[in-house]
Design a protein around this motif. Structure first.
Motif, short mmCIF file in Angstrom:
data_model
loop_
_atom_site.label_atom_id
_atom_site.label_comp_id
_atom_site.label_asym_id
_atom_site.label_seq_id
_atom_site.Cartn_x
_atom_site.Cartn_y
_atom_site.Cartn_z
N PRO A 343 -27.46 51.92 30.55
CA PRO A 343 -26.95 50.68 31.14
C PRO A 343 -27.54 49.44 30.47
O PRO A 343 -28.75 49.36 30.24
CB PRO A 343 -27.41 50.79 32.60
CG PRO A 343 -27.49 52.26 32.87
CD PRO A 343 -27.97 52.85 31.58
N GLY A 344 -26.67 48.51 30.14
CA GLY A 344 -27.09 47.27 29.51
C GLY A 344 -27.25 47.36 28.01
O GLY A 344 -27.36 46.34 27.33
N VAL A 345 -27.27 48.57 27.49
CA VAL A 345 -27.46 48.77 26.05
C VAL A 345 -26.22 49.38 25.42
O VAL A 345 -25.73 48.92 24.39
CB VAL A 345 -28.70 49.65 25.77
CG1 VAL A 345 -28.85 49.92 24.27
CG2 VAL A 345 -29.96 49.00 26.32
N GLY A 346 -25.67 50.41 26.04
CA GLY A 346 -24.49 51.08 25.51
C GLY A 346 -24.78 52.53 25.20
O GLY A 346 -25.77 53.11 25.66
N ARG A 347 -23.89 53.13 24.41
CA ARG A 347 -24.04 54.54 24.05
C ARG A 347 -24.93 54.63 22.81
O ARG A 347 -24.60 54.09 21.74
CB ARG A 347 -22.68 55.18 23.78
CG ARG A 347 -22.73 56.70 23.68
CD ARG A 347 -21.38 57.33 23.92
NE ARG A 347 -21.44 58.79 23.88
CZ ARG A 347 -21.84 59.55 24.91
NH1 ARG A 347 -22.21 58.98 26.05
NH2 ARG A 347 -21.87 60.87 24.80
N VAL A 348 -26.04 55.32 22.98
CA VAL A 348 -27.04 55.38 21.91
C VAL A 348 -27.58 56.80 21.78
O VAL A 348 -27.51 57.60 22.71
CB VAL A 348 -28.22 54.42 22.17
CG1 VAL A 348 -27.77 52.97 22.14
CG2 VAL A 348 -28.89 54.73 23.51
N LEU A 349 -28.14 57.07 20.61
CA LEU A 349 -28.87 58.32 20.40
C LEU A 349 -30.24 58.20 21.06
O LEU A 349 -30.91 57.17 20.94
CB LEU A 349 -29.07 58.58 18.91
CG LEU A 349 -27.91 59.16 18.13
CD1 LEU A 349 -28.27 59.17 16.64
CD2 LEU A 349 -27.59 60.58 18.59
N ALA A 350 -30.66 59.26 21.73
CA ALA A 350 -31.97 59.22 22.39
C ALA A 350 -32.67 60.57 22.19
O ALA A 350 -32.04 61.62 22.34
CB ALA A 350 -31.82 58.93 23.88
N PRO A 351 -33.96 60.54 21.85
CA PRO A 351 -34.68 61.80 21.65
C PRO A 351 -35.24 62.35 22.96
O PRO A 351 -35.66 61.60 23.83
CB PRO A 351 -35.81 61.40 20.71
CG PRO A 351 -36.09 59.96 21.08
CD PRO A 351 -34.76 59.37 21.47
N ARG A 352 -35.21 63.66 23.09
CA ARG A 352 -36.03 64.30 24.11
C ARG A 352 -37.40 64.53 23.50
O ARG A 352 -37.65 64.16 22.35
CB ARG A 352 -35.40 65.62 24.56
CG ARG A 352 -35.21 66.65 23.45
CD ARG A 352 -34.90 68.01 24.03
NE ARG A 352 -34.44 68.96 23.03
CZ ARG A 352 -35.22 69.60 22.17
NH1 ARG A 352 -36.53 69.34 22.13
NH2 ARG A 352 -34.72 70.46 21.31
N VAL A 353 -38.31 65.14 24.24
CA VAL A 353 -39.61 65.45 23.67
C VAL A 353 -39.40 66.39 22.49
O VAL A 353 -38.57 67.29 22.54
CB VAL A 353 -40.54 66.08 24.75
CG1 VAL A 353 -40.07 67.47 25.15
CG2 VAL A 353 -41.98 66.11 24.29
N PRO A 354 -40.08 66.18 21.36
CA PRO A 354 -39.78 66.96 20.16
C PRO A 354 -40.34 68.38 20.15
O PRO A 354 -40.24 69.07 19.14
CB PRO A 354 -40.39 66.12 19.03
CG PRO A 354 -41.45 65.31 19.68
CD PRO A 354 -40.98 65.04 21.07
N LEU A 355 -40.93 68.83 21.24
CA LEU A 355 -41.40 70.21 21.35
C LEU A 355 -40.23 71.11 21.73
O LEU A 355 -39.40 70.74 22.56
CB LEU A 355 -42.49 70.32 22.42
CG LEU A 355 -43.77 69.53 22.16
CD1 LEU A 355 -44.60 69.45 23.44
CD2 LEU A 355 -44.57 70.16 21.04
N GLN A 356 -40.19 72.30 21.17
CA GLN A 356 -39.16 73.28 21.52
C GLN A 356 -39.82 74.48 22.18
O GLN A 356 -40.70 75.11 21.59
CB GLN A 356 -38.37 73.72 20.28
CG GLN A 356 -37.58 72.60 19.63
CD GLN A 356 -36.66 73.11 18.54
OE1 GLN A 356 -35.93 74.08 18.72
NE2 GLN A 356 -36.69 72.46 17.38
N ALA A 363 -35.23 69.41 29.22
CA ALA A 363 -33.88 68.85 29.30
C ALA A 363 -33.63 67.87 28.17
O ALA A 363 -34.56 67.33 27.55
CB ALA A 363 -33.69 68.15 30.64
N ASN A 364 -32.36 67.61 27.91
CA ASN A 364 -32.00 66.57 26.98
C ASN A 364 -32.43 65.22 27.54
O ASN A 364 -32.72 65.08 28.74
CB ASN A 364 -30.49 66.56 26.74
CG ASN A 364 -30.04 67.73 25.87
OD1 ASN A 364 -30.79 68.21 25.03
ND2 ASN A 364 -28.82 68.18 26.08
N ALA A 365 -32.47 64.21 26.68
CA ALA A 365 -32.86 62.88 27.11
C ALA A 365 -31.89 62.35 28.17
O ALA A 365 -30.70 62.62 28.13
CB ALA A 365 -32.88 61.93 25.92
#
Length: 403
Positions: A343-356, A363-365
């Motif tokens: 909200p307020g920014v738009g559709r963006v790429l976002a990282p989850r925690v980089p541990l697998q 969960a995903n971001a």
């Protein structure tokens, strides 16, 4: 059979009262590992609520990026009633992360009266209690003096100590939680930003180097200390970084460039062993002179392809824009990254925690909350307040209900 265990920190509740980078990053890391994180801010937001960069409508992209997956409550923290509600939320959660001064109602001595096994981590500036931010701590670290090509200090634009402190915060909370589960006891944890810097300087050998040798490192530009590494300009004006760590890399550099014989001549001429990292470091200027014309005759893409094929560590320099628009590693092709509607920014790429995790996947971001947007839900779910009670607090200006 598919393992469907919940995320590692599911069930952990954390209250965060903070601003800027380190503490929000630490709490967000916990949230992305499955913890329920409630961020409490003053009504209208803390000092970082509108920090640049901002979107076209004035939303802080910075704030949204550091608060993904949390719930947000804003309270009048100067009022006794606001402090009381914050205290109740902290007691209910049992874990607090803050970078505010631990005095008065926010002191551990006060809060532990409301939750005997409270875990509280407080981030400060210098070890002696004086304030500091990443840039002022970095100025004392020695790194700005050896960054660049001369003795003029250059502060890194990456807030390295904030980032490292944020990850220490997450580690500290998890360690204290493990201890609480074993002992039934809470504790206060303190962390100084300056100690994060000093620990890193020490762990990387810079302190011992001065004490053991009496020497300090000078500026190397884009060179690699103690081994061979250098940046080069290619035929298309693009810059590339090459790192030669092992003998395999060294042989690969000669193979890719077709300059093996000329490179091998450097050792006897300078009386250095090019089969060692130290020898290649001592001969770095001669190596530069031999290979630089090869890079000048090849485009970035040609140089990277040839060096990768030969097993050399190589990477082209690129802008943030190029990273986002042209690099598939920074796209949904990378499973760490998800597209979210912020909200307020738009559709963006976002990282989850980089541990697998193979057994308890995270969960995903998810988007950051609207500032104060979860107040009604939190007051009901955590404190059991009725709609009438919540409305009364809203009317009194104690809590912002987002109406």
């Amino acid at each position: 059979m598919t393992d469907t265990r919940p995320a590692p920190l599911t069930g952990l509740k954390v209250v965060e009262i903070s601003a800027f980078v380190a503490a929000p990053l630490g709490a967000m890391t916990l949230a992305q590992l499955g913890a329920d994180v409630i961020r409490i801010d003053p009504i209208g937001g803390n000092i970082d609520a509108n920090r640049w960069p901002i979107s076209d409508d004035g939303t802080s992209i910075y704030w949204a990026s550091l608060n993904k997956g949390k719930r947000s409550v804003t309270l009048d923290l100067k009022s006794e009633e606001g402090q009381k509600i914050a205290t109740q939320l902290i007691a209910e959660a049992g874990t607090l992360v803050t970078n505010l001064p631990a005095r008065g109602w926010l002191s551990y001595e006060n809060l532990v009266q409301h939750r005997e096994d409270l875990v509280m981590l407080r981030l400060g500036g210098w070890h002696d209690g004086s304030p500091a931010v990443d840039y002022t701590v970095n100025a004392a670290s020695g790194f700005p003096i050896i960054t660049g090509d001369d003795d003029r200090p250059v502060n890194n634009t990456l807030p390295a100590w904030d980032v490292a402190a944020g990850l220490y915060i997450a580690n500290g909370i998890m360690a204290a939680e493990l201890d609480r589960r074993a002992s039934g006891k809470g504790q206060e944890i303190t962390l100084a930003l300056s100690d994060v810097m000093l620990a890193t300087v020490g762990n990387l050998g810079y302190i011992a180097e001065v004490q053991a040798t009496g020497n300090t490192r000078g500026a190397l530009g884009n060179g690699l200390y103690g081994a061979y590494g250098q940046s080069f300009e290619c035929a298309d004006g693009r810059q590339v970084m090459v790192a030669v760590i092992s003998n395999k890399h060294w042989r690969g550099l000669g193979k890719a460039t077709g300059l093996s014989e000329k490179l091998e001549m450097i050792g006897p001429l300078l009386d250095v062993d090019l089969n060692t990292e130290g020898g290649r470091f001592e001969a770095r200027e001669a190596i530069d002179a031999v290979v630089r014309p090869w890079f000048a005759a090849h485009t970035l893409a040609e140089a990277v392809a040839a060096l990768k094929d030969a097993g050399v560590l190589v990477g082209g320099f690129q802008t943030f824009e190029e990273l986002v628009t042209s690099d598939p590693r920074c796209s949904t092709e990378n499973p760490m990254l998800t597209e979210i509607d912020q909200p307020g920014v738009g559709r963006v790429l976002a990282p989850r925690v980089p541990l697998q995790f193979s057994g308890s996947p995270v969960a995903n971001a998810t988007p950051a909350p609207a500032l104060g947007g979860d107040a009604a839900e939190v007051l009901e779910s955590e404190l059991g307040l009725t709609a009438d009670a919540r409305d009364q607090l809203g009317s009194a200006g104690v809590v912002h209900l987002g109406k």
